[in-house]
Design a protein around this motif. Structure first.
Motif, PDB file in Angstrom:
ATOM      1  N   VAL A  56       0.836  -1.201   0.000  1.00 56.91           N
ATOM      2  CA  VAL A  56       0.000   0.000   0.000  1.00 56.91           C
ATOM      3  C   VAL A  56       0.876   1.258   0.000  1.00 56.91           C
ATOM      4  N   MET A  57       1.678   1.420   1.049  1.00 58.12           N
ATOM      5  CA  MET A  57       2.437   2.669   1.194  1.00 58.12           C
ATOM      6  C   MET A  57       3.497   2.867   0.110  1.00 58.12           C
ATOM      7  N   ASN A  58       4.312   1.834  -0.135  1.00 62.86           N
ATOM      8  CA  ASN A  58       5.356   2.004  -1.143  1.00 62.86           C
ATOM      9  C   ASN A  58       4.794   2.299  -2.529  1.00 62.86           C
ATOM     10  N   PRO A  59       3.742   1.602  -2.982  1.00 63.20           N
ATOM     11  CA  PRO A  59       3.180   1.990  -4.288  1.00 63.20           C
ATOM     12  C   PRO A  59       2.639   3.427  -4.302  1.00 63.20           C
ATOM     13  N   ILE A  60       2.051   3.857  -3.196  1.00 61.53           N
ATOM     14  CA  ILE A  60       1.569   5.247  -3.133  1.00 61.53           C
ATOM     15  C   ILE A  60       2.746   6.206  -3.234  1.00 61.53           C
ATOM     16  N   LEU A  61       3.786   5.977  -2.419  1.00 63.69           N
ATOM     17  CA  LEU A  61       4.954   6.871  -2.440  1.00 63.69           C
ATOM     18  C   LEU A  61       5.641   6.846  -3.794  1.00 63.69           C
ATOM     19  N   ASN A  62       5.749   5.669  -4.397  1.00 66.72           N
ATOM     20  CA  ASN A  62       6.427   5.566  -5.692  1.00 66.72           C
ATOM     21  C   ASN A  62       5.667   6.256  -6.819  1.00 66.72           C
ATOM     22  N   ALA A  63       4.377   6.491  -6.638  1.00 70.39           N
ATOM     23  CA  ALA A  63       3.581   7.165  -7.654  1.00 70.39           C
ATOM     24  C   ALA A  63       3.671   8.691  -7.563  1.00 70.39           C
ATOM     25  N   LEU A  64       4.256   9.195  -6.478  1.00 70.52           N
ATOM     26  CA  LEU A  64       4.394  10.640  -6.312  1.00 70.52           C
ATOM     27  C   LEU A  64       5.542  11.174  -7.163  1.00 70.52           C
ATOM     28  N   PRO A  65       5.548  12.487  -7.417  1.00 65.86           N
ATOM     29  CA  PRO A  65       6.691  13.076  -8.130  1.00 65.86           C
ATOM     30  C   PRO A  65       7.989  12.815  -7.356  1.00 65.86           C
TER      31      PRO A  65
ATOM     32  N   ALA B 143       8.275  11.670  -3.542  1.00 62.72           N
ATOM     33  CA  ALA B 143       8.459  10.239  -3.299  1.00 62.72           C
ATOM     34  C   ALA B 143       9.664  10.009  -2.403  1.00 62.72           C
ATOM     35  N   GLN B 144      10.769  10.647  -2.727  1.00 61.36           N
ATOM     36  CA  GLN B 144      11.989  10.456  -1.949  1.00 61.36           C
ATOM     37  C   GLN B 144      11.820  10.978  -0.530  1.00 61.36           C
ATOM     38  N   ARG B 145      11.193  12.133  -0.369  1.00 60.87           N
ATOM     39  CA  ARG B 145      10.950  12.675   0.971  1.00 60.87           C
ATOM     40  C   ARG B 145      10.019  11.755   1.772  1.00 60.87           C
ATOM     41  N   GLY B 146       9.003  11.212   1.106  1.00 60.29           N
ATOM     42  CA  GLY B 146       8.081  10.295   1.783  1.00 60.29           C
ATOM     43  C   GLY B 146       8.776   9.025   2.247  1.00 60.29           C
ATOM     44  N   HIS B 147       9.613   8.455   1.394  1.00 59.99           N
ATOM     45  CA  HIS B 147      10.363   7.257   1.781  1.00 59.99           C
ATOM     46  C   HIS B 147      11.300   7.563   2.944  1.00 59.99           C
ATOM     47  N   ALA B 148      11.950   8.720   2.912  1.00 60.91           N
ATOM     48  CA  ALA B 148      12.868   9.083   3.997  1.00 60.91           C
ATOM     49  C   ALA B 148      12.106   9.258   5.308  1.00 60.91           C
TER      50      ALA B 148
ATOM     51  N   TRP C 110      18.533  11.190   3.413  1.00 60.94           N
ATOM     52  CA  TRP C 110      18.565  11.856   2.119  1.00 60.94           C
ATOM     53  C   TRP C 110      17.550  12.984   2.026  1.00 60.94           C
ATOM     54  N   THR C 111      17.924  13.984   1.301  1.00 55.08           N
ATOM     55  CA  THR C 111      17.014  15.047   0.872  1.00 55.08           C
ATOM     56  C   THR C 111      17.147  15.119  -0.649  1.00 55.08           C
ATOM     57  N   PRO C 112      16.263  15.854  -1.313  1.00 57.10           N
ATOM     58  CA  PRO C 112      16.425  15.979  -2.766  1.00 57.10           C
ATOM     59  C   PRO C 112      17.796  16.551  -3.154  1.00 57.10           C
ATOM     60  N   GLU C 113      18.397  17.328  -2.274  1.00 59.32           N
ATOM     61  CA  GLU C 113      19.692  17.927  -2.581  1.00 59.32           C
ATOM     62  C   GLU C 113      20.857  16.979  -2.294  1.00 59.32           C
TER      63      GLU C 113
ATOM     64  N   ASP D  66      21.928   7.032  -7.510  1.00 64.45           N
ATOM     65  CA  ASP D  66      21.286   5.717  -7.596  1.00 64.45           C
ATOM     66  C   ASP D  66      20.249   5.497  -6.495  1.00 64.45           C
ATOM     67  N   TRP D  67      19.649   6.555  -5.978  1.00 61.10           N
ATOM     68  CA  TRP D  67      18.724   6.419  -4.857  1.00 61.10           C
ATOM     69  C   TRP D  67      17.541   5.528  -5.188  1.00 61.10           C
ATOM     70  N   LYS D  68      17.039   5.598  -6.424  1.00 58.30           N
ATOM     71  CA  LYS D  68      15.904   4.754  -6.800  1.00 58.30           C
ATOM     72  C   LYS D  68      16.300   3.277  -6.821  1.00 58.30           C
ATOM     73  N   GLN D  69      17.486   2.990  -7.312  1.00 61.81           N
ATOM     74  CA  GLN D  69      17.945   1.601  -7.338  1.00 61.81           C
ATOM     75  C   GLN D  69      18.107   1.069  -5.910  1.00 61.81           C
ATOM     76  N   GLN D  70      18.618   1.902  -5.017  1.00 59.41           N
ATOM     77  CA  GLN D  70      18.766   1.471  -3.632  1.00 59.41           C
ATOM     78  C   GLN D  70      17.410   1.205  -2.988  1.00 59.41           C
TER      79      GLN D  70
END
Length: 147
Positions: A26-35, A39-44, A108-111, A116-120
């Motif tokens: 549920v959560m990961n697919p929702i976060l992965n669908a965000l810009p 998405a990265q901020r949500g995962h962090a 991580w932050t966007p900066e 390779d953050w997506k691969q990780q």
């Protein structure tokens, strides 16, 4: 007293399974669908929140199952011992494979995120699916041991 321990252990592990299934499906697919940045901020943020709670939950579940196995030893505890072994495997997997990725991700932050953050995160998700399967099996064994 043993019956209370059996029920508490099964409920604690069952709720943990529910949370982890929710994260995976549920959560990961929702976060992965965000810009990307969101998405990265949500995962962090999720990594920080759940990373603070889950070590206690995983280890606590293992301890409860081990106590159940010892306390009920004369009543045939093969299912409980196997479940405890699976919970131990989930703890080892977490420490060796998932926690290192999560510890990087939660800072991580966007900066500052690596290229390779997506691969990780994809590697973390694949490992998490395996861990979810392991704890579902442990839960099923504990539930079967109640009967």
């Amino acid at each position: 007293m043993l019956t209370a321990l059996e029920v508490v252990t099964t409920v604690v592990v069952g709720v943990m399974v529910g949370v982890e299934v929710s994260v995976a499906f549920v959560m990961n697919p929702i976060l992965n669908a965000l810009p990307e940045d969101s998405a990265q901020r949500g995962h962090a943020h999720g990594g920080r929140m759940l990373g603070a709670v889950m070590p206690f939950w995983y280890i606590g579940s293992l301890v409860l199952a081990a106590v159940w196995a010892v306390a009920g030893w004369q009543h045939g505890t093969g299912l409980v011992v196997t479940a405890a072994g699976l919970l131990l495997l989930s703890v080892v997997m977490s420490i060796l494979l998932l926690v290192p990725i999560n510890n990087r991700n939660k800072t991580w932050t966007p900066e500052t995120r690596p290229a390779d953050w997506k691969q990780q995160l994809n590697r973390w998700e694949r490992l998490h699916y395996v861990r979810v399967a392991v704890i579902i099996a442990a839960f099923a064994l504990l539930a079967a041991a109640l009967t």
